[in-house]
Design a protein around this motif. Sequence first.
Motif, PDB file in Angstrom:
ATOM      1  N   GLU A 108       0.799  -1.220   0.000  1.00  0.00           N
ATOM      2  CA  GLU A 108       0.000   0.000   0.000  1.00  0.00           C
ATOM      3  C   GLU A 108       0.831   1.269   0.000  1.00  0.00           C
ATOM      4  N   ALA A 109       1.827   1.365   0.853  1.00  0.00           N
ATOM      5  CA  ALA A 109       2.577   2.611   1.028  1.00  0.00           C
ATOM      6  C   ALA A 109       4.055   2.322   1.193  1.00  0.00           C
ATOM      7  N   PRO A 110       4.779   2.228   0.084  1.00  0.00           N
ATOM      8  CA  PRO A 110       6.214   1.944   0.209  1.00  0.00           C
ATOM      9  C   PRO A 110       6.998   3.189   0.648  1.00  0.00           C
ATOM     10  N   ASP A 111       7.230   3.325   1.924  1.00  0.00           N
ATOM     11  CA  ASP A 111       8.037   4.415   2.456  1.00  0.00           C
ATOM     12  C   ASP A 111       8.990   3.854   3.514  1.00  0.00           C
ATOM     13  N   PRO A 112       9.858   4.675   4.081  1.00  0.00           N
ATOM     14  CA  PRO A 112      10.882   4.161   5.006  1.00  0.00           C
ATOM     15  C   PRO A 112      10.356   3.681   6.358  1.00  0.00           C
ATOM     16  N   THR A 113       9.072   3.782   6.622  1.00  0.00           N
ATOM     17  CA  THR A 113       8.531   3.344   7.911  1.00  0.00           C
ATOM     18  C   THR A 113       8.766   1.856   8.129  1.00  0.00           C
ATOM     19  N   LEU A 114       8.574   1.081   7.092  1.00  0.00           N
ATOM     20  CA  LEU A 114       8.772  -0.366   7.221  1.00  0.00           C
ATOM     21  C   LEU A 114      10.244  -0.715   7.443  1.00  0.00           C
ATOM     22  N   ALA A 115      11.133   0.043   6.833  1.00  0.00           N
ATOM     23  CA  ALA A 115      12.562  -0.173   7.076  1.00  0.00           C
ATOM     24  C   ALA A 115      12.913   0.138   8.530  1.00  0.00           C
ATOM     25  N   ALA A 116      12.298   1.188   9.081  1.00  0.00           N
ATOM     26  CA  ALA A 116      12.532   1.524  10.486  1.00  0.00           C
ATOM     27  C   ALA A 116      11.989   0.429  11.400  1.00  0.00           C
ATOM     28  N   LEU A 117      10.823  -0.112  11.080  1.00  0.00           N
ATOM     29  CA  LEU A 117      10.249  -1.200  11.867  1.00  0.00           C
ATOM     30  C   LEU A 117      11.133  -2.439  11.792  1.00  0.00           C
ATOM     31  N   SER A 118      11.645  -2.731  10.620  1.00  0.00           N
ATOM     32  CA  SER A 118      12.547  -3.879  10.469  1.00  0.00           C
ATOM     33  C   SER A 118      13.828  -3.684  11.276  1.00  0.00           C
ATOM     34  N   THR A 119      14.326  -2.452  11.330  1.00  0.00           N
ATOM     35  CA  THR A 119      15.500  -2.153  12.139  1.00  0.00           C
ATOM     36  C   THR A 119      15.209  -2.357  13.619  1.00  0.00           C
ATOM     37  N   LEU A 120      14.023  -1.950  14.059  1.00  0.00           N
ATOM     38  CA  LEU A 120      13.628  -2.176  15.451  1.00  0.00           C
ATOM     39  C   LEU A 120      13.541  -3.663  15.773  1.00  0.00           C
ATOM     40  N   ILE A 121      12.988  -4.445  14.860  1.00  0.00           N
ATOM     41  CA  ILE A 121      12.885  -5.892  15.078  1.00  0.00           C
ATOM     42  C   ILE A 121      14.284  -6.515  15.142  1.00  0.00           C
ATOM     43  N   LEU A 122      15.176  -6.078  14.247  1.00  0.00           N
ATOM     44  CA  LEU A 122      16.545  -6.595  14.253  1.00  0.00           C
ATOM     45  C   LEU A 122      17.277  -6.201  15.528  1.00  0.00           C
ATOM     46  N   SER A 123      17.119  -4.959  15.971  1.00  0.00           N
ATOM     47  CA  SER A 123      17.788  -4.542  17.211  1.00  0.00           C
ATOM     48  C   SER A 123      17.192  -5.255  18.425  1.00  0.00           C
TER      49      SER A 123
END
Length: 158
Positions: free
Chosen positions: A120-135
């Motif tokens: 739906e909305a390809p923006d950097p929010t999902l990358a930030a969420l993935s970074t949080l999951i990885l951390s």
Amino acid sequence: MMPGLVLGIALLQYFRMFGFTATWSVLLVAHLVVTLPYVARTMIAGLSRFDFTLIEAARTLGCTYAGSVLRVMVPALAPSFLISGLFSLLASFDNYPVSIFLTDVRSKTLPIRMLQYIEEAPDPTLAALSTLILSGTLALLLISDRLVGLHRMAGTAD
């Protein structure tokens, strides 16, 4: 190992056959079915290395059977508990096909919402969420290293 798509469809048909439609209960049971082999293999490996004479020794020193299990067996199997919990968490989090078949429109799991968000909305929010999951995963690994020690989780001695 059954493919996730086949397992998702089979569990959907099974739960619908019995009229079991509560979404969160169905998801819980389905993810228990998915993660049970990981937990069983890890715990069986931990139990195979455990010396059961330690329980008998604790009983001769005055512990009850339940007390000896809690004071001797549970601490010795702590790495197995931790590893099986981590395996089941990762297997459950990664199991998208089972979740997609067993959720309804109102309740979605995080992996389903993440995939929908990509479409739906390809923006950097999902990358930030993935970074949080990885951390969070790295923090969990460091905490488990402090509590149990990676050498004990791997089964090697110093």
